[in-house]
Design a protein around this motif. Structure first.
Motif, short mmCIF file in Angstrom:
data_model
loop_
_atom_site.label_atom_id
_atom_site.label_comp_id
_atom_site.label_asym_id
_atom_site.label_seq_id
_atom_site.Cartn_x
_atom_site.Cartn_y
_atom_site.Cartn_z
N HIS A 71 0.89 -1.18 0.02
CA HIS A 71 -0.03 -0.05 -0.09
C HIS A 71 0.90 1.34 0.10
O HIS A 71 1.48 1.41 0.72
N SER B 86 -3.85 -3.92 3.96
CA SER B 86 -3.23 -4.52 2.78
C SER B 86 -3.38 -5.89 2.21
O SER B 86 -3.59 -5.99 1.08
N ASN C 18 2.79 -2.51 4.99
CA ASN C 18 1.70 -1.00 4.30
C ASN C 18 2.47 0.25 5.32
O ASN C 18 3.53 -0.62 6.43
N ALA D 85 -1.63 -3.65 8.04
CA ALA D 85 -0.21 -4.42 6.95
C ALA D 85 -1.50 -6.41 6.57
O ALA D 85 -1.13 -6.17 5.74
N THR E 195 4.14 -3.04 9.15
CA THR E 195 3.12 -2.08 8.75
C THR E 195 5.11 -1.20 9.58
O THR E 195 5.72 -1.46 10.27
#
Length: 465
Positions: free
Chosen positions: A175, A184, A203, A208, A227
């Motif tokens: 993302h 994501s 992410n 994520a 993330t």
């Protein structure tokens, strides 16, 4: 309609309103090429007898601003798509969903949805898939990266609001958006997601792996999602509604222990790598996987996930194996099948983080031994075993992180296994300062951390603190 092997230009969409079967020569042989046109969705299925199988849809770029605009590669309100591949199917319309497949009913099975995108992502959901109903089974969603423009668009690879997703793989999706867009891998508001792997998604700042707002999320394995700005567990699963149960959520985040952010709903009977306040009846255990570094998320022998699930009516796992194989179902997407690997050993650790002065414990699990068994436990820096018993109690362990290796001998054969971060023994006092060596766990002035947060995170914190 039999479509021979070849690459065919798509000059118009195929709308199937009757019991018609379109059969290709195989995903690698029959390719329908949209040539990046912005005019045509390739397939629309609206009859229970409609069937599309054994072909690839590629390079389709669809732009259509209407209530029926969702689904750049295919739109399903009935029928079946199976053994197909949708690759580089992009949707260039705000408020519309699914670059590859949008469905409200029907069956999508044994198919790959890869490298697709929502080019203008404002309020658009699911680069690969938007499932409002129906069944998605044994499908892969991979390589979808949401563009940086737009906002308010949860669910990068898959958005599930209804129906059932079973036995799928949602892997390596990203993302790029600067705004906080959740999931994501997966964003779920309803329906059931089960027996699914959600791994290696990324992410910038939001979830994520999977963001669960509603529905049932069960018997899934969520691992290796990251993330970048994770501070509260959002790399793995955000639970804001619905029920998350009987899952393995392990090894997410840059530090490998950012599994669950719980803001609502229910998180019950899951295997985690870190305690989570608000979770119910969850297990905290060592690495349960056979070889996560190589992408093998099947259960290791002796894993704490084996026979640990709540009662369920589910009869199969991600690979189609019967559930249960033992006294009860196993947590996560895979059911452990005893005996399939011959003579082997594994280390079972029920607690990884300990306070200074404690005596951590571990136990050996052995399967398929040809005769009498002997054990030897080893740690770094000691040439001789620290124990020769099946159950290990390590007295006098120093502060810090410690690897553990087990060797098991039987019938002239020796097998071994190792857990790189078996024990993390944390002090009750840590130090921070510019002159220290920055050596974990920062428990002396000479080892002082260079970052105060690192020293704080290394402290032992009990459940009542």
């Amino acid at each position: 309609l039999h479509v021979a092997a070849g690459r065919y230009a798509v000059d118009g969409g195929v709308v199937i309103t009757e019991a018609l079967r379109i059969h290709g020569a195989g995903r690698d042989e029959t390719v329908l090429d949209g040539r990046n046109s912005t005019m045509h969705r390739v397939f629309s299925l609206s009859h229970d007898g409609a069937l599309v199988e054994d072909l690839t849809v590629s390079n389709n770029c669809y732009f259509y601003f209407s209530a029926a605009g969702s689904g750049g590669g295919a739109r399903m309100t009935a029928g079946t798509i199976r053994r197909c591949r949708f690759v580089k199917c992009d949707l260039k319309t705000a408020y519309q969903h699914a670059g590859a497949v949008w469905m409200s009913d029907g069956t999508l099975a044994d198919s790959d949805l890869v490298d697709s995108n929502l080019e203008w992502s404002f309020a658009a959901k699911g680069s690969c898939l938007c499932e409002q109903g129906g069944l998605v089974a044994n499908c892969t969603m991979r390589g979808c990266t949401r563009a940086a423009n737009g906002g308010g668009a949860p669910g990068n690879a898959a958005y599930v609001a209804g129906g059932v997703m079973d036995g799928c793989r949602i892997v390596r999706n990203g993302h790029e958006s600067r705004s906080s867009q959740e999931g994501s891998g997966l964003y779920q508001t309803g329906g059931t997601v089960r027996n699914t792997l959600i791994c290696a998604n990324t992410n910038r700042s939001a979830t994520a792996g999977a963001c669960v707002q509603g529905g049932v999320f069960e018997f899934n394995t969520v691992a290796g999602n990251v993330t970048t700005a994770d501070q509260d567990g959002r790399s793995g699963v955000t639970v804001a509604g619905g029920t998350v149960r009987n899952c393995i959520i392990f090894g997410n985040g840059r530090t490998g222990a950012c599994g669950v952010r719980l803001t609502g709903g229910a998180c019950e009977r899951n295997l985690l790598d870190k305690e989570n306040v608000g979770a119910t009846d969850c297990l905290v255990a060592a690495n349960p996987f056979r070889d996560a570094a190589s992408g093998d998320y099947r259960l290791a022998p002796g894993s704490a996930a084996i026979d640990a699930a709540q009662p369920t009516d589910l009869k199969h796992d991600h690979a189609g194996q019967t559930r249960p194989q033992g006294a009860a179902c196993d947590l996560g997407a895979y059911e452990y099948v005893a005996g399939e690997m011959g003579f082997l050993c594994s280390i079972r650790i029920d607690q990884t983080v300990w306070p200074s002065g404690a005596s951590p414990t571990a136990s050996a699990y052995v399967e398929g031994a040809p005769g009498a068994v002997s054990y030897a436990w080893y740690v770094a820096g000691r040439p001789d075993p620290i124990s020769t018993e099946a159950e290990l109690t390590w007295e006098g362990i120093p502060n810090g992180r410690h690897a553990l290796r087990l060797e098991v001998s039987s019938g002239g054969q020796t097998v071994s296994c190792e857990v790189p971060a078996a024990f993390d023994v944390r002090p009750t006092e840590t130090y921070a300062g510019p002159d220290g060596s920055n050596e974990y766990p920062y428990d002396t002035p000479a080892k002082a951390a260079h970052v105060i947060n690192d020293a704080f995170d290394a402290l032992w914190v009990d459940a009542e603190t």
